[in-house]
Scaffold this active site. Sequence first.
Site, PDB file in Angstrom:
ATOM      1  N   HIS A 230      -3.363   7.386   2.219  1.00 54.75           N
ATOM      2  CA  HIS A 230      -3.717   6.057   1.718  1.00 54.75           C
ATOM      3  C   HIS A 230      -5.138   5.761   2.193  1.00 54.75           C
ATOM      4  O   HIS A 230      -5.480   5.956   3.366  1.00 54.75           O
ATOM      5  CB  HIS A 230      -2.737   5.028   2.271  1.00 54.75           C
ATOM      6  CG  HIS A 230      -3.160   3.617   2.011  1.00 54.75           C
ATOM      7  ND1 HIS A 230      -3.600   3.197   0.772  1.00 54.75           N
ATOM      8  CD2 HIS A 230      -3.225   2.537   2.818  1.00 54.75           C
ATOM      9  CE1 HIS A 230      -3.906   1.918   0.835  1.00 54.75           C
ATOM     10  NE2 HIS A 230      -3.694   1.484   2.067  1.00 54.75           N
TER      11      HIS A 230
ATOM     12  N   CYS B 207       0.815  -1.225   0.000  1.00 59.42           N
ATOM     13  CA  CYS B 207       0.000   0.000   0.000  1.00 59.42           C
ATOM     14  C   CYS B 207       0.850   1.278   0.000  1.00 59.42           C
ATOM     15  O   CYS B 207       0.349   2.351  -0.310  1.00 59.42           O
ATOM     16  CB  CYS B 207      -0.957  -0.004   1.188  1.00 59.42           C
ATOM     17  SG  CYS B 207      -2.099  -1.378   1.139  1.00 59.42           S
TER      18      CYS B 207
ATOM     19  N   ASN C 172      -9.883  -0.237  -0.232  1.00 56.53           N
ATOM     20  CA  ASN C 172      -8.420  -0.120  -0.218  1.00 56.53           C
ATOM     21  C   ASN C 172      -7.857  -0.676  -1.533  1.00 56.53           C
ATOM     22  O   ASN C 172      -7.866  -1.877  -1.761  1.00 56.53           O
ATOM     23  CB  ASN C 172      -7.883  -0.907   0.985  1.00 56.53           C
ATOM     24  CG  ASN C 172      -6.376  -0.821   1.117  1.00 56.53           C
ATOM     25  OD1 ASN C 172      -5.685  -0.423   0.197  1.00 56.53           O
ATOM     26  ND2 ASN C 172      -5.871  -1.220   2.270  1.00 56.53           N
TER      27      ASN C 172
END
Length: 322
Positions: free
Chosen positions: A249, A113, A279
């Site tokens: 993020h 990520c 996500n």
Amino acid sequence: MKFSRIVGTGGFLPEKVVSNADLEKLVDTTDEWIADRTGIRKRHVAADGETTCDLAEVAANSAIDSAGIKNRDIDLIVVATTTPDKVFPSTACLLQQRLDIHGTPAFDVQAVCTGFIYALSVADKFIKTGSAKCALVIGAETLSRIIDWTDRRTCVLFGDGAGAVILKESDTPGVLSTHLHADGQFEELLHVPKGISQGYDAVQNGEAYIQMEGKEVFKMAVNTLGRIVDETLAANGLAESDIDWLIPHQANTRIIAATAKKLKMSMDRVILTVSEHGNTSAASVPLALDVAVRDGRVKQGDMLLLEAFGGGFTWGSALVKY
Ligand code: COA
């Protein structure tokens, strides 16, 4: 002294949408649980046969258009992905071919990520050292391929997408600083336990899916992102109030809210897109940036704090004057 500047952005989400209500039919969950704990309402999932490079290509073309450059101007391609199309060539090389670009360096970065922040940092250093003048930097993922759709602890969280920026040499500062970190000792808290070097059998036996200790990851993410905010502000001699936009993020609204609180920022100065796509790992920061540029919230001259946390653990930030 050379600097690098973001001069174009692009993003792409695959057409197929899986809502929380759709997931209620797959696993023992509810829209209310998912929305309350994560802020996620839906996620986009690549169609059969649609690959990471397919998503990256659309995002790249959109960024190239918005920058007003030609493909031949690009002299570096860095793709952040954990879900490449092939073991090799890299997704960056596959994309280079599609964009009809030849001979420039092209490579993938794998920091899950945090991948886009890593890729941006690498491209920034290429430009600052005179090794490149115009970089295509992408975060692209098809995480749906490494999700166990029968595991309610993980399948509700992730989605597919791609985001891109064009980073160009400039006489004035754009990327002011990047800070990158990793600590491999937390491997087991967030990982896909099998990979290619353990043999294709392991992958084919359904063991190549994301596993996560959600609560532990949550705590680590909040603490770590708090620390990187401090590190970034201190390194640049800035106060919280100097940041115009937090572009985090997009993993979980509660993690993002904790970082905003640390910055003493109200949520209306935070770019929040997680509800729309879950996500998307390396794609999430450039996707959020693209949304905010296109809807006019982020304007030239704004001070942006980009940050991310992910498997590894990896974490990082980029302070950007847009
Ligand atoms: N639907 C309904 N119930 C669920 C569920 C789901 N999708 N997933 C888990 N539960 C249940 C658990 O089984 C548990 O039940 P129990 O109390 O009977 O054992 C209960 O909900 C609470 O689970 P818990 O894990 O304590 O919830 P939480 O408040 O920590 O929220 C996460 C879970 C995953 C949303 C949260 O921990 C999180 O966001 N972690 C970070 C994840 C992340 O962002 N990862 C990527 C980082 S890059």
